[in-house]
Write a protein that holds these residues in place. Structure first.
Motif, PDB file in Angstrom:
ATOM      1  N   TYR A 120       6.647   0.224   9.472  1.00  0.00           N
ATOM      2  CA  TYR A 120       5.581  -0.474   8.723  1.00  0.00           C
ATOM      3  C   TYR A 120       5.905  -0.694   6.795  1.00  0.00           C
ATOM      4  CZ  TYR A 120       1.009  -2.138   6.372  1.00  0.00           C
ATOM      5  OH  TYR A 120       0.847  -2.925   5.731  1.00  0.00           O
ATOM      6  N   ASP A 121       6.149   0.710   6.892  1.00  0.00           N
ATOM      7  CA  ASP A 121       6.528   1.438   5.007  1.00  0.00           C
ATOM      8  C   ASP A 121       7.874  -0.012   4.888  1.00  0.00           C
ATOM      9  OD1 ASP A 121       4.430   2.433   4.879  1.00  0.00           O
ATOM     10  OD2 ASP A 121       5.284   4.670   5.374  1.00  0.00           O
ATOM     11  N   THR A 122       9.208  -0.297   6.295  1.00  0.00           N
ATOM     12  CA  THR A 122      10.019  -1.198   5.592  1.00  0.00           C
ATOM     13  C   THR A 122       9.647  -2.827   5.365  1.00  0.00           C
ATOM     14  OG1 THR A 122      11.627   0.266   6.895  1.00  0.00           O
ATOM     15  CG2 THR A 122      12.216  -1.578   6.823  1.00  0.00           C
ATOM     16  N   LEU A 123       8.419  -3.048   7.269  1.00  0.00           N
ATOM     17  CA  LEU A 123       7.656  -4.290   6.719  1.00  0.00           C
ATOM     18  C   LEU A 123       7.711  -4.186   4.922  1.00  0.00           C
ATOM     19  CD1 LEU A 123       6.506  -4.838   9.918  1.00  0.00           C
ATOM     20  CD2 LEU A 123       9.379  -5.850   9.339  1.00  0.00           C
ATOM     21  N   GLN A 124       6.566  -2.865   4.440  1.00  0.00           N
ATOM     22  CA  GLN A 124       5.931  -3.840   3.784  1.00  0.00           C
ATOM     23  C   GLN A 124       6.560  -3.898   2.441  1.00  0.00           C
ATOM     24  OE1 GLN A 124       3.084  -0.255   3.130  1.00  0.00           O
ATOM     25  NE2 GLN A 124       2.777  -2.038   1.727  1.00  0.00           N
ATOM     26  N   GLU A 125       7.949  -2.804   2.078  1.00  0.00           N
ATOM     27  CA  GLU A 125       8.997  -2.824   1.146  1.00  0.00           C
ATOM     28  C   GLU A 125       9.635  -3.910   0.978  1.00  0.00           C
ATOM     29  OE1 GLU A 125      13.259  -0.862  -0.327  1.00  0.00           O
ATOM     30  OE2 GLU A 125      11.302   0.890   0.569  1.00  0.00           O
ATOM     31  N   ARG A 126       9.998  -4.455   2.393  1.00  0.00           N
ATOM     32  CA  ARG A 126      10.531  -5.778   2.867  1.00  0.00           C
ATOM     33  C   ARG A 126      10.131  -7.563   1.712  1.00  0.00           C
ATOM     34  NH1 ARG A 126      13.429  -7.075   7.981  1.00  0.00           N
ATOM     35  NH2 ARG A 126      14.212  -8.960   6.861  1.00  0.00           N
ATOM     36  N   MET A 127       8.851  -7.083   2.147  1.00  0.00           N
ATOM     37  CA  MET A 127       8.054  -8.284   2.090  1.00  0.00           C
ATOM     38  C   MET A 127       7.359  -8.136   0.615  1.00  0.00           C
ATOM     39  SD  MET A 127       6.905 -10.109   4.170  1.00  0.00           S
ATOM     40  CE  MET A 127       5.830 -11.540   2.884  1.00  0.00           C
ATOM     41  N   GLU A 128       7.016  -6.927   0.093  1.00  0.00           N
ATOM     42  CA  GLU A 128       6.804  -6.832  -1.851  1.00  0.00           C
ATOM     43  C   GLU A 128       8.668  -6.944  -2.071  1.00  0.00           C
ATOM     44  OE1 GLU A 128       6.425  -2.934  -1.997  1.00  0.00           O
ATOM     45  OE2 GLU A 128       4.248  -3.025  -1.317  1.00  0.00           O
ATOM     46  N   THR A 129       9.854  -7.166  -1.966  1.00  0.00           N
ATOM     47  CA  THR A 129      10.984  -7.624  -2.509  1.00  0.00           C
ATOM     48  C   THR A 129      10.782  -9.216  -2.271  1.00  0.00           C
ATOM     49  OG1 THR A 129      11.644  -5.332  -2.115  1.00  0.00           O
ATOM     50  CG2 THR A 129      13.013  -6.862  -2.218  1.00  0.00           C
TER      51      THR A 129
END
Length: 126
Positions: free
Chosen positions: A97-106
């Motif tokens: 989830y953290d990776t997905l969230q980071e990618r979405m924020e970027t």
């Protein structure tokens, strides 16, 4: 932001992100249409160089949107299949989830920068 723990919460967050990605796709289409109008009305070499620059940025942003949407869709399928989020897709890891969230924020940040740059460019053409 805390990561959702329930499968339904993960699915809901992914669906929200998919909607955001689709909104970006729609915005990009409108920006492309506006850029085309500007390109047809201007022949200044400096303006045309900027038009080409934005065309390239729009193309790349659309590619990233497609990749992001695909990965979100795959993550959603994986969660539905086994209730967990463990997906790796080529060079775009989506392993938690953290990776997905980071990618979405970027993704969101870069699109906002593109939109701001384009909105500053438009008045310079008129």
């Amino acid at each position: 932001m805390e990561s959702p723990t329930q499968t339904s919460d993960l699915q809901e967050q992914i669906n929200t992100w998919k909607t955001e990605v689709n909104t970006v796709r729609e915005d990009l289409q409108m920006m492309r249409e506006r850029l085309a109008q500007l390109a047809f009305s201007k022949t200044n070499a400096t303006i045309m160089a900027q038009v080409e620059h934005f065309q390239n940025r729009f193309i790349r942003q659309a590619e990233v949107a497609d990749e992001m949407y695909h990965d979100l869709k795959q993550s959603s399928k994986k969660i539905s299949a086994n209730g967990q989020l463990h997906v790796i897709h080529d060079d775009r890891p989506v392993d938690d989830y953290d990776t997905l969230q980071e990618r979405m924020e970027t993704f969101q940040k870069l699109f906002e920068e593109l939109k701001t740059d384009f909105n500053h460019f438009i008045p310079a053409c008129q």
